[in-house]
Write a protein that holds these residues in place. Structure first.
Motif, PDB file in Angstrom:
ATOM      1  N   TRP A 209       0.924  -0.968   0.005  1.00 14.69           N
ATOM      2  CA  TRP A 209      -0.143  -0.106  -0.152  1.00 14.69           C
ATOM      3  C   TRP A 209       0.585   1.395   0.288  1.00 14.69           C
ATOM      4  O   TRP A 209       0.152   2.265  -0.584  1.00 14.69           O
ATOM      5  N   ALA A 212       2.311   2.101  -3.652  1.00 12.73           N
ATOM      6  CA  ALA A 212       1.072   1.682  -4.595  1.00 12.73           C
ATOM      7  C   ALA A 212       0.524   3.331  -4.574  1.00 12.73           C
ATOM      8  O   ALA A 212       0.840   4.442  -4.697  1.00 12.73           O
ATOM      9  N   PHE A 213       0.302   4.107  -2.918  1.00 15.49           N
ATOM     10  CA  PHE A 213      -0.110   5.483  -2.814  1.00 15.49           C
ATOM     11  C   PHE A 213       1.126   6.358  -3.622  1.00 15.49           C
ATOM     12  O   PHE A 213       1.613   7.607  -4.189  1.00 15.49           O
ATOM     13  N   ARG A 214       2.862   5.432  -2.989  1.00 13.29           N
ATOM     14  CA  ARG A 214       3.717   6.411  -3.735  1.00 13.29           C
ATOM     15  C   ARG A 214       3.982   6.315  -5.533  1.00 13.29           C
ATOM     16  O   ARG A 214       4.185   7.593  -5.679  1.00 13.29           O
ATOM     17  N   LEU A 216       0.896   6.424  -6.683  1.00 14.59           N
ATOM     18  CA  LEU A 216      -0.019   7.615  -7.144  1.00 14.59           C
ATOM     19  C   LEU A 216       0.142   9.148  -6.965  1.00 14.59           C
ATOM     20  O   LEU A 216      -0.038   9.446  -8.128  1.00 14.59           O
ATOM     21  N   SER A 217       1.067   9.478  -6.073  1.00  6.67           N
ATOM     22  CA  SER A 217       1.524  10.557  -5.706  1.00  6.67           C
ATOM     23  C   SER A 217       2.120  11.153  -7.247  1.00  6.67           C
ATOM     24  O   SER A 217       2.292  12.186  -7.043  1.00  6.67           O
ATOM     25  N   LEU A 234      -6.630   0.103  -7.656  1.00  3.75           N
ATOM     26  CA  LEU A 234      -6.775  -0.978  -6.172  1.00  3.75           C
ATOM     27  C   LEU A 234      -6.052  -2.417  -5.999  1.00  3.75           C
ATOM     28  O   LEU A 234      -6.146  -2.719  -5.271  1.00  3.75           O
TER      29      LEU A 234
END
Length: 280
Positions: A209, A212-214, A216-217, A234
């Motif tokens: 996670w 994944a968010f890294r 996305l940013s 996701l």
């Protein structure tokens, strides 16, 4: 006659590189064994994880081929390279968080036993990240050492080769060590299975996670329509999380692993009621 110098320049670097890679692999396997203490091998979980990995790769390739362009291809390559650089450091952060949570949830007797197993895992992590920090230092030292060589007068071929070996051999040895150690280190969460058999799966859940968010940013959603891109974004970490918790569930049912009551010295005690009859 012209082939002899060419064969010499080709054979010697290959032999030296082979010996460096061989010794680095031996050292990496000592620090990060393929089967660390406390690891439970579950062939069924491994097969499902492998199918999931190939499925994610195929889906990503199809989305990129159908909706992406050359800019998206370069963006994927950039994210992969950044992931190779940042993944070990994020894995260390995830391991610290997972160990802290599990340590707080453990019973007092289990905490005392976990402390005795914490130093070997921390020592292996220090070896790994120490090697990472040595790479730029050794590269800089080797470059400066080779830069000083042409200033000497009457430099012969043998001296030049000797200086090049002395300058660059440590750098390439560390690079080979990291290549052989990165897979087992990240797969087994720096040998944390000795503390608790469920820790590698828990660290994987946190790490996936964070990555994944890294991504996305830094790069945004995958190419394609927004609903499909959101599902693709996701789906990766959600599927890894589901597999990790399924693995932990199997550890509980088949090997008696408990979050708070497991003794780290016997990472996976087999319960009598499950040892005789396998899970259907």
């Amino acid at each position: 006659m012209l082939l002899l110098p060419c064969l010499w320049w080709l054979t010697v670097p290959l032999l030296v590189g082979y010996q460096l890679a061989r010794t680095a692999r031996r050292a990496a396997r000592r620090v990060f064994p393929v089967r660390p203490e406390g690891q439970v091998e579950d062939p069924e979980v491994f097969r499902v994880q492998r199918v999931r990995s190939w499925g994610a790769l195929v889906i990503s390739g199809l989305l990129l081929a159908r909706f992406g362009g050359w800019q998206d291809v370069w963006e994927v390559q950039r994210q992969v390279l950044e992931g190779l650089v940042f993944a070990p450091w994020l894995a260390l952060l995830s391991a610290v968080v997972a160990v802290a949570l599990l340590f707080c949830a453990a019973r007092p007797g289990t905490r005392r036993a976990m402390r005795t197993k914490l130093w070997p895992a921390g020592r292996s992590a220090l070896c790994y990240f120490g090697a990472w920090m040595l790479v730029p230092l050794l590269f800089t030292a080797a470059s400066k050492g080779m830069g000083l060589l042409p200033r000497a007068e009457g430099v012969g071929l043998l001296l030049w080769v000797s200086v090049m070996f002395v300058c660059w051999a440590p750098f390439w040895w560390v690079v080979f060590f990291l290549c052989f150690a990165s897979g087992p280190a990240l797969r087994h969460a720096f040998n944390l299975s000795a503390l608790h058999a469920a820790l590698p799966a828990l660290v994987t859940t946190v790490l996936v996670w964070v990555l994944a968010f890294r991504g996305l940013s830094s790069g945004g959603l995958p190419p394609g329509p927004v609903p499909l891109a959101v599902c693709a974004f996701l789906g990766g970490p959600a599927s890894v999380t589901a597999l990790a918790w399924w693995e932990i569930h199997r550890l509980r049912r088949r090997h008696g692993v408990r979050w708070r009551g497991q003794h780290p010295g016997a990472a996976c005690p087999v319960r009598p009621d499950t040892a005789a009859s396998p899970e259907p």
